[in-house]
Design a protein around this motif. Structure first.
Motif, PDB file in Angstrom:
ATOM      1  N   LEU A 179      59.696  60.203  73.592  1.00  0.00           N
ATOM      2  CA  LEU A 179      58.824  61.380  73.766  1.00  0.00           C
ATOM      3  C   LEU A 179      57.540  60.858  73.920  1.00  0.00           C
ATOM      4  O   LEU A 179      56.638  61.218  74.780  1.00  0.00           O
ATOM      5  N   LEU A 180      57.056  60.050  72.622  1.00  0.00           N
ATOM      6  CA  LEU A 180      55.598  59.698  72.833  1.00  0.00           C
ATOM      7  C   LEU A 180      55.400  58.532  73.727  1.00  0.00           C
ATOM      8  O   LEU A 180      54.556  58.233  74.422  1.00  0.00           O
TER       9      LEU A 180
ATOM     10  N   ASP B  88      66.029  45.644  71.765  1.00  0.00           N
ATOM     11  CA  ASP B  88      66.524  46.356  70.466  1.00  0.00           C
ATOM     12  C   ASP B  88      65.748  45.788  69.321  1.00  0.00           C
ATOM     13  O   ASP B  88      65.576  44.625  68.971  1.00  0.00           O
ATOM     14  N   ILE B  89      64.806  46.602  68.671  1.00  0.00           N
ATOM     15  CA  ILE B  89      63.895  46.233  67.687  1.00  0.00           C
ATOM     16  C   ILE B  89      64.445  45.616  66.535  1.00  0.00           C
ATOM     17  O   ILE B  89      63.956  45.113  65.576  1.00  0.00           O
TER      18      ILE B  89
ATOM     19  N   TYR C 101      62.159  58.829  55.768  1.00  0.00           N
ATOM     20  CA  TYR C 101      60.904  58.913  56.695  1.00  0.00           C
ATOM     21  C   TYR C 101      59.432  58.562  55.914  1.00  0.00           C
ATOM     22  O   TYR C 101      58.794  57.849  56.430  1.00  0.00           O
TER      23      TYR C 101
ATOM     24  N   ILE D 200      54.801  66.693  66.791  1.00  0.00           N
ATOM     25  CA  ILE D 200      54.472  66.772  68.223  1.00  0.00           C
ATOM     26  C   ILE D 200      55.448  67.859  68.846  1.00  0.00           C
ATOM     27  O   ILE D 200      56.697  67.991  68.554  1.00  0.00           O
TER      28      ILE D 200
ATOM     29  N   ASP E 276      62.703  49.264  76.112  1.00  0.00           N
ATOM     30  CA  ASP E 276      63.304  50.451  75.254  1.00  0.00           C
ATOM     31  C   ASP E 276      64.848  49.873  75.308  1.00  0.00           C
ATOM     32  O   ASP E 276      65.205  49.201  76.005  1.00  0.00           O
TER      33      ASP E 276
ATOM     34  N   LYS F 253      57.349  55.495  56.579  1.00  0.00           N
ATOM     35  CA  LYS F 253      56.132  55.518  57.310  1.00  0.00           C
ATOM     36  C   LYS F 253      55.028  54.974  56.363  1.00  0.00           C
ATOM     37  O   LYS F 253      54.077  54.384  57.229  1.00  0.00           O
TER      38      LYS F 253
END
Ligand SMILES: NC(=O)c1ccc[n+]([C@@H]2O[C@H](COP(=O)([O-])OP(=O)(O)OC[C@H]3O[C@@H](n4cnc5c(N)ncnc54)[C@H](O)[C@@H]3O)[C@@H](O)[C@H]2O)c1
Length: 237
Positions: free
Chosen positions: A15-16, A44-45, A149, A182, A35, A153
Motif C-alpha cells: 500500500l505505501l 525476503d527481508i 506492533y 492510512i 518485494d 515500531k
C-alpha cells in the motif's frame, strides 16, 4: 529532487510502497520496487542471503545504490489479535519478522554503503511506536492495535538512532518516518472515531507521506540523521 538517484523501495508492491515508488519516479529518481512478491527484484527481508542477492543484482545493473526505504510488512495471520488472545509464539514470530527484518536490511545495506562511501536509509515505523494506541478509536469495532506492533515500531525508531550513530564518519544516514493510519477501506465508525483524535483530516492517504519521504531521500535533508519524523495529522498529540 532525486535526479538519477537509485532508490530501492523494499515492500514496494504494498500500500505505501507503491506510492513511494511512484513518488520517487515523479521526482526523477530511479525506483527499484523490491518485494517478496516481485518477479524482477525479489527479496525476503528475513534472509541475509536474499538481501545480499538483491544488492548484488541492483548494483550489477545500475552500478550504485543511493538509498533504501524499508516498507516491507511481514506478519502472521493472527497479528491483529487482542492483547489477551496473543500467544507467546506469535508475539515472538512477528517481532522476528518485522524487527529482525528491519535489523537485517540496515545491517546488509550498511555493509554495502560503507564500501560505496555513502548511503541513505529510511525506515518506516508508525505512530504506534511513538505513543500508546488510542484504544477508544476501536470501540464498537472488532479492530485493535497489536501489542507486538507497538514494541516493534518503537524498536525500529530506536534502532534507527543506534545504527545512525554506529555509522559515524561513514557518510551514511539513517532516518525513520512514523505515519499515522492510512485509508484502506476501513470501517466507518472507526474512521469517525479516529478523526476525532486528529486535527484536520484523520486517516491519511498514502500519497500524504510522499513529501516527507522525498525530503528524507533528497539532499535537502543532508544533515538530518538518526531522526524520526511523525506524519499523523496530530494523532500523537
Ligand atoms: N498502512 C498503514 O496504515 C500504516 C500506517 C503506519 C505505518 N505503516 C507501516 O508502513 C509499512 C508498509 O505498510 P503497508 O500498509 O504498505 O503494508 P502492505 O502489507 O500493504 O505492504 C507490505 C509489503 O511488504 C511485502 N512483504 C511482506 N513480507 C515481506 C518480506 N519478508 N520481505 C520483503 N517484502 C515483504 C508484501 O508483499 C507487501 O507488498 C509497514 O512498516 C507498516 O507498519 C503502515
Amino acid at each position: 529532487m532525486l535526479n538519477n538517484k537509485i532508490v530501492v523501495i523494499i515492500g514496494g508492491a504494498g500500500l505505501l510502497g507503491q506510492s513511494f515508488v511512484q513518488a520517487v519516479e515523479e521526482a526523477h529518481g530511479i525506483a527499484i520496487c523490491a518485494d517478496i512478491v516481485s518477479a524482477e527484484y525479489p527479496v525476503d527481508i528475513t534472509s541475509k542471503e536474499s538481501i545480499q542477492a538483491l544488492i548484488q543484482k541492483i548494483t550489477s545493473v545500475y552500478g550504485k545504490i543511493d538509498a533504501v526505504v524499508n516498507s516491507a510488512y511481514p506478519r502472521t495471520k493472527t497479528f491483529g489479535n487482542h492483547f489477551f488472545d496473543v500467544e507467546y509464539a506469535d508475539f515472538c514470530q512477528n517481532t522476528n519478522l518485522q524487527l529482525g527484518g528491519a535489523f537485517l536490511v540496515m545491517q546488509q545495506f550498511a555493509h554495502y554503503f560503507k564500501e560505496q562511501g555513502y548511503g541513505n536509509m529510511v525506515n518506516i515505523s508508525s505512530i504506534q511506536g511513538v505513543v500508546a494506541p488510542k484504544f477508544e478509536t476501536y470501540e464498537g469495532t472488532p479492530m485493535s492495535s497489536p501489542v507486538a506492533y507497538s514494541a516493534i515500531k518503537a524498536g525500529v525508531i530506536h534502532m534507527t538512532r543506534y545504527v545512525a550513530k554506529y555509522l559515524k564518519g561513514t557518510n551514511i544516514r539513517v532516518n525513520c518516518m512514523s505515519p499515522g493510519g492510512i485509508l484502506d477501506g476501513q470501517n466507518e465508525l472507526f474512521l469517525k472515531q479516529y478523526k476525532d483524535v486528529c486535527l484536520n483530516k484523520g486517516m491519511l492517504d498514502n500519497a500524504d507521506l510522499n513529501g516527507t519521504l522525498l525530503y528524507l531521500l533528497s539532499d535537502l535533508s543532508q544533515y538530518v540523521n538518526g531522526q524520526n519524523i511523525v506524519v499523523d495529522d496530530g494523532f500523537s498529540l
